[in-house]
Write a protein that holds these residues in place. Structure first.
Motif, PDB file in Angstrom:
ATOM      1  N   LEU A 260       0.895   8.263 -19.702  1.00  0.00           N
ATOM      2  CA  LEU A 260       0.119   9.519 -19.811  1.00  0.00           C
ATOM      3  C   LEU A 260       0.857  10.339 -21.126  1.00  0.00           C
ATOM      4  O   LEU A 260       2.215  10.547 -20.877  1.00  0.00           O
ATOM      5  CB  LEU A 260      -0.160  10.384 -18.702  1.00  0.00           C
ATOM      6  CG  LEU A 260      -0.661  11.736 -18.771  1.00  0.00           C
ATOM      7  CD1 LEU A 260      -2.102  11.404 -19.569  1.00  0.00           C
ATOM      8  CD2 LEU A 260      -0.774  12.411 -17.531  1.00  0.00           C
ATOM      9  N   VAL A 261       0.482  10.629 -22.204  1.00  0.00           N
ATOM     10  CA  VAL A 261       1.263  11.121 -23.235  1.00  0.00           C
ATOM     11  C   VAL A 261       0.491  12.569 -23.812  1.00  0.00           C
ATOM     12  O   VAL A 261      -0.702  12.792 -23.919  1.00  0.00           O
ATOM     13  CB  VAL A 261       1.235  10.072 -24.518  1.00  0.00           C
ATOM     14  CG1 VAL A 261       2.043  10.625 -25.802  1.00  0.00           C
ATOM     15  CG2 VAL A 261       2.049   8.898 -23.956  1.00  0.00           C
ATOM     16  N   THR A 262       1.096  13.424 -24.423  1.00  0.00           N
ATOM     17  CA  THR A 262       0.797  14.674 -24.941  1.00  0.00           C
ATOM     18  C   THR A 262       1.525  14.643 -26.050  1.00  0.00           C
ATOM     19  O   THR A 262       2.239  13.919 -26.878  1.00  0.00           O
ATOM     20  CB  THR A 262       0.777  15.686 -24.032  1.00  0.00           C
ATOM     21  OG1 THR A 262       0.445  16.971 -24.539  1.00  0.00           O
ATOM     22  CG2 THR A 262       2.448  16.010 -23.747  1.00  0.00           C
ATOM     23  N   TYR A 263       1.403  15.947 -26.842  1.00  0.00           N
ATOM     24  CA  TYR A 263       2.044  16.452 -28.202  1.00  0.00           C
ATOM     25  C   TYR A 263       2.953  17.478 -27.737  1.00  0.00           C
ATOM     26  O   TYR A 263       3.119  18.036 -26.749  1.00  0.00           O
ATOM     27  CB  TYR A 263       0.890  17.122 -28.998  1.00  0.00           C
ATOM     28  CG  TYR A 263       1.482  17.379 -30.289  1.00  0.00           C
ATOM     29  CD1 TYR A 263       1.447  16.601 -31.499  1.00  0.00           C
ATOM     30  CD2 TYR A 263       1.793  18.919 -30.610  1.00  0.00           C
ATOM     31  CE1 TYR A 263       1.816  17.054 -32.538  1.00  0.00           C
ATOM     32  CE2 TYR A 263       2.116  19.066 -31.918  1.00  0.00           C
ATOM     33  CZ  TYR A 263       2.358  18.232 -33.158  1.00  0.00           C
ATOM     34  OH  TYR A 263       2.681  18.640 -34.352  1.00  0.00           O
ATOM     35  N   ASP A 264       3.883  17.674 -28.588  1.00  0.00           N
ATOM     36  CA  ASP A 264       4.966  18.559 -28.327  1.00  0.00           C
ATOM     37  C   ASP A 264       4.519  20.045 -28.518  1.00  0.00           C
ATOM     38  O   ASP A 264       4.945  20.767 -29.732  1.00  0.00           O
ATOM     39  CB  ASP A 264       6.363  18.438 -29.126  1.00  0.00           C
ATOM     40  CG  ASP A 264       7.448  19.200 -28.687  1.00  0.00           C
ATOM     41  OD1 ASP A 264       7.379  19.920 -27.534  1.00  0.00           O
ATOM     42  OD2 ASP A 264       8.473  19.314 -29.565  1.00  0.00           O
ATOM     43  N   PHE A 265       3.524  20.597 -27.807  1.00  0.00           N
ATOM     44  CA  PHE A 265       2.863  21.841 -28.183  1.00  0.00           C
ATOM     45  C   PHE A 265       3.621  22.880 -27.915  1.00  0.00           C
ATOM     46  O   PHE A 265       4.624  23.200 -26.895  1.00  0.00           O
ATOM     47  CB  PHE A 265       1.732  21.969 -27.058  1.00  0.00           C
ATOM     48  CG  PHE A 265       0.474  20.823 -27.640  1.00  0.00           C
ATOM     49  CD1 PHE A 265      -0.035  21.243 -28.595  1.00  0.00           C
ATOM     50  CD2 PHE A 265       0.320  19.817 -26.600  1.00  0.00           C
ATOM     51  CE1 PHE A 265      -1.317  20.172 -29.068  1.00  0.00           C
ATOM     52  CE2 PHE A 265      -0.473  19.011 -26.907  1.00  0.00           C
ATOM     53  CZ  PHE A 265      -1.543  19.234 -28.150  1.00  0.00           C
ATOM     54  N   GLN A 266       3.584  23.875 -28.666  1.00  0.00           N
ATOM     55  CA  GLN A 266       4.799  25.025 -28.678  1.00  0.00           C
ATOM     56  C   GLN A 266       4.072  26.367 -28.360  1.00  0.00           C
ATOM     57  O   GLN A 266       4.588  27.304 -28.069  1.00  0.00           O
ATOM     58  CB  GLN A 266       5.313  25.105 -29.954  1.00  0.00           C
ATOM     59  CG  GLN A 266       6.342  24.090 -30.410  1.00  0.00           C
ATOM     60  CD  GLN A 266       7.465  23.816 -29.397  1.00  0.00           C
ATOM     61  OE1 GLN A 266       8.086  24.613 -29.018  1.00  0.00           O
ATOM     62  NE2 GLN A 266       7.788  22.463 -29.120  1.00  0.00           N
ATOM     63  N   LEU A 267       2.607  26.241 -28.546  1.00  0.00           N
ATOM     64  CA  LEU A 267       1.884  27.448 -28.253  1.00  0.00           C
ATOM     65  C   LEU A 267       1.952  27.672 -26.610  1.00  0.00           C
ATOM     66  O   LEU A 267       1.602  26.768 -26.047  1.00  0.00           O
ATOM     67  CB  LEU A 267       0.246  27.346 -28.663  1.00  0.00           C
ATOM     68  CG  LEU A 267       0.074  27.371 -30.258  1.00  0.00           C
ATOM     69  CD1 LEU A 267      -1.386  26.913 -30.305  1.00  0.00           C
ATOM     70  CD2 LEU A 267       0.053  28.643 -30.823  1.00  0.00           C
ATOM     71  N   LYS A 268       2.133  29.089 -26.554  1.00  0.00           N
ATOM     72  CA  LYS A 268       2.453  29.350 -25.099  1.00  0.00           C
ATOM     73  C   LYS A 268       1.280  29.204 -24.116  1.00  0.00           C
ATOM     74  O   LYS A 268       1.394  28.723 -23.124  1.00  0.00           O
ATOM     75  CB  LYS A 268       2.623  31.131 -25.080  1.00  0.00           C
ATOM     76  CG  LYS A 268       3.265  31.480 -23.807  1.00  0.00           C
ATOM     77  CD  LYS A 268       4.711  30.818 -23.615  1.00  0.00           C
ATOM     78  CE  LYS A 268       5.183  31.358 -22.236  1.00  0.00           C
ATOM     79  NZ  LYS A 268       6.595  30.696 -22.188  1.00  0.00           N
ATOM     80  N   ASP A 269      -0.077  29.457 -24.678  1.00  0.00           N
ATOM     81  CA  ASP A 269      -1.356  29.214 -23.784  1.00  0.00           C
ATOM     82  C   ASP A 269      -1.459  27.687 -23.476  1.00  0.00           C
ATOM     83  O   ASP A 269      -1.530  27.410 -22.331  1.00  0.00           O
ATOM     84  CB  ASP A 269      -2.530  29.618 -24.506  1.00  0.00           C
ATOM     85  CG  ASP A 269      -3.707  29.475 -23.439  1.00  0.00           C
ATOM     86  OD1 ASP A 269      -3.719  30.159 -22.501  1.00  0.00           O
ATOM     87  OD2 ASP A 269      -4.532  28.686 -23.740  1.00  0.00           O
ATOM     88  N   THR A 270      -1.195  26.948 -24.537  1.00  0.00           N
ATOM     89  CA  THR A 270      -1.371  25.585 -24.296  1.00  0.00           C
ATOM     90  C   THR A 270      -0.232  24.979 -23.321  1.00  0.00           C
ATOM     91  O   THR A 270      -0.532  24.014 -22.453  1.00  0.00           O
ATOM     92  CB  THR A 270      -1.257  24.620 -25.504  1.00  0.00           C
ATOM     93  OG1 THR A 270      -2.235  25.265 -26.347  1.00  0.00           O
ATOM     94  CG2 THR A 270      -1.598  22.989 -25.453  1.00  0.00           C
ATOM     95  N   GLU A 271       1.087  25.378 -23.523  1.00  0.00           N
ATOM     96  CA  GLU A 271       2.206  24.990 -22.809  1.00  0.00           C
ATOM     97  C   GLU A 271       1.899  25.361 -21.355  1.00  0.00           C
ATOM     98  O   GLU A 271       2.015  24.523 -20.445  1.00  0.00           O
ATOM     99  CB  GLU A 271       3.429  25.755 -23.419  1.00  0.00           C
ATOM    100  CG  GLU A 271       4.683  25.274 -22.546  1.00  0.00           C
ATOM    101  CD  GLU A 271       5.920  26.137 -22.695  1.00  0.00           C
ATOM    102  OE1 GLU A 271       6.584  26.684 -22.124  1.00  0.00           O
ATOM    103  OE2 GLU A 271       6.149  26.291 -24.274  1.00  0.00           O
ATOM    104  N   THR A 272       1.240  26.406 -21.208  1.00  0.00           N
ATOM    105  CA  THR A 272       1.141  27.000 -19.474  1.00  0.00           C
ATOM    106  C   THR A 272       0.019  26.219 -19.076  1.00  0.00           C
ATOM    107  O   THR A 272       0.375  25.665 -17.762  1.00  0.00           O
ATOM    108  CB  THR A 272       0.803  28.551 -19.674  1.00  0.00           C
ATOM    109  OG1 THR A 272       1.733  29.206 -20.314  1.00  0.00           O
ATOM    110  CG2 THR A 272       0.178  29.098 -18.364  1.00  0.00           C
TER     111      THR A 272
END
Length: 353
Positions: A260-272
């Motif tokens: 299960l893979v994702t992106y190195d998201f930095q946006l706070k809402d996405t990270e949350t």
């Protein structure tokens, strides 16, 4: 009057805040064929796990792992992907070799957690003289759809076992259904490669009469070509209980790991939201194993050490480790090469220009 107006404004503000805080976001997870296992795993996550993380998760079919890497990297709304370990590793290896396109694709991707092993099937006609995987050399092979994880697995496994790429003149990239039709009708295909976690719908749906038309090849771990294959892939047992219409006994086979893979998201809402998803996944893991696809019972809730060039997504890794440790309370609700220079793997992955 002023107090009434002020109270009304405060109440409206509170309602607005509550509405915003409780609003679910719309995310996508890219999977694979409608008849494969990945789509079932994606739907389990969307139905059993994502709602508790305030996520409306759409499990989207795709051509497979190679396409999933691209869509996760570039398609808006795609936050998660299911990817085969050999596909992920191929991007890393090609990037390390100087391919800028591969580097751009794989560098910002991150692993949430390893999942399960997916079985690799090689299907031939029932009257074929071939009985083992190491006998497919120089056969007319349908490797899987172009850009799919199956195609990359076929190419990688062939190269590992025989020390050379599949002959381009004898390789096709049709869908499983088209390839199987050609296998048994006009016989322009000798071997059909399929990658799917058992029980795979494509094989489960076959009637008892199919045993007279096709058979699965066995893996011989003692054959000289098998040693190289087992450095990347895993031995597997294809169970007759999953395919009673096709098998008469368990069959030794090979498998590849799913992630299960994702992106190195930095946006706070996405990270949350991704942290909430990881927490929900951990805290409701037993429900997944009970109500989800049988493959969930083969998944270990753990974050083992990854290979060189692989990285976990730090926010979700912290959540899962804290959850495993019992610290969280449950929540109520390079410049591209020319075609002549490109390897077979790079062409399958679409990294040549």
């Amino acid at each position: 009057m002023k107090k009434i107006v002020l109270s009304a404004l405060l109440a409206a503000a509170m309602l607005c805040h509550m509405s915003t805080a409780g609003a679910a976001v719309d995310y996508k997870i890219v999977t694979a064929s409608e008849r494969g296992t990945y789509i079932k795993i994606g739907r389990d996550l969307s139905q059993l796990i994502a709602p508790l993380a305030d996520i409306n998760l759409d499990a989207v079919p795709s051509a497979g792992s190679a396409e999933n890497v691209r869509r996760l990297r570039y398609e808006p709304g795609v936050k998660l992907a299911l990817v085969q370990s050999d596909v992920y590793q191929s991007y890393i290896d090609i990037a390390a070799g100087g391919n800028a396109a591969a580097s751009s694709l794989i560098r910002p991707l991150r692993v949430i957690m390893p999942l399960y092993n997916e079985e690799i099937y090689f299907i031939v006609r029932a009257d074929s003289e071939r009985n083992f995987i190491h006998e497919i050399k120089n056969a007319r092979i349908n490797a899987g759809e172009a850009g799919s994880g199956t195609a990359l697995t076929s190419a990688t496994l062939y190269r590992l076992m025989f020390g050379e790429p599949m002959p381009d003149a004898s390789v096709s990239f049709l869908s499983n259904e088209e390839a199987l039709a050609k296998l048994v009708t006009d016989k322009t295909v000798d071997v059909v490669a399929v990658v799917a976690g058992q029980p795979a719908k494509l094989l489960v749906d076959m009637k008892p009469e199919s045993r007279q038309l096709i058979k699965l090849l066995k893996f011989d771990p003692k054959h000289p070509s098998s040693e190289a294959a087992l450095k990347t892939y895993f031995p597997a047992n294809v169970r007759v209980s999953n395919y009673p219409n096709l098998l008469t006994a368990d069959l030794p086979g090979l498998a590849v790991k799913a992630f299960l893979v994702t992106y190195d998201f930095q946006l706070k809402d996405t990270e949350t939201h991704l942290r909430q998803l990881a927490r929900s996944l951990c805290q409701n893991f037993s429900m997944l194993q009970e109500k989800g696809h049988p493959k969930w019972r083969e998944v270990a809730l753990a974050l083992p050490e990854l290979g060189r060039g692989w990285f976990y997504y730090a926010p979700t890794a912290r959540e899962i480790r804290a959850c495993i440790a019992g610290e969280l309370k449950p929540r109520t609700l390079v410049k591209a090469r020319s075609a002549k220079q490109c390897s077979q793997q790079e062409r399958i992955l679409g990294l040549c220009q």
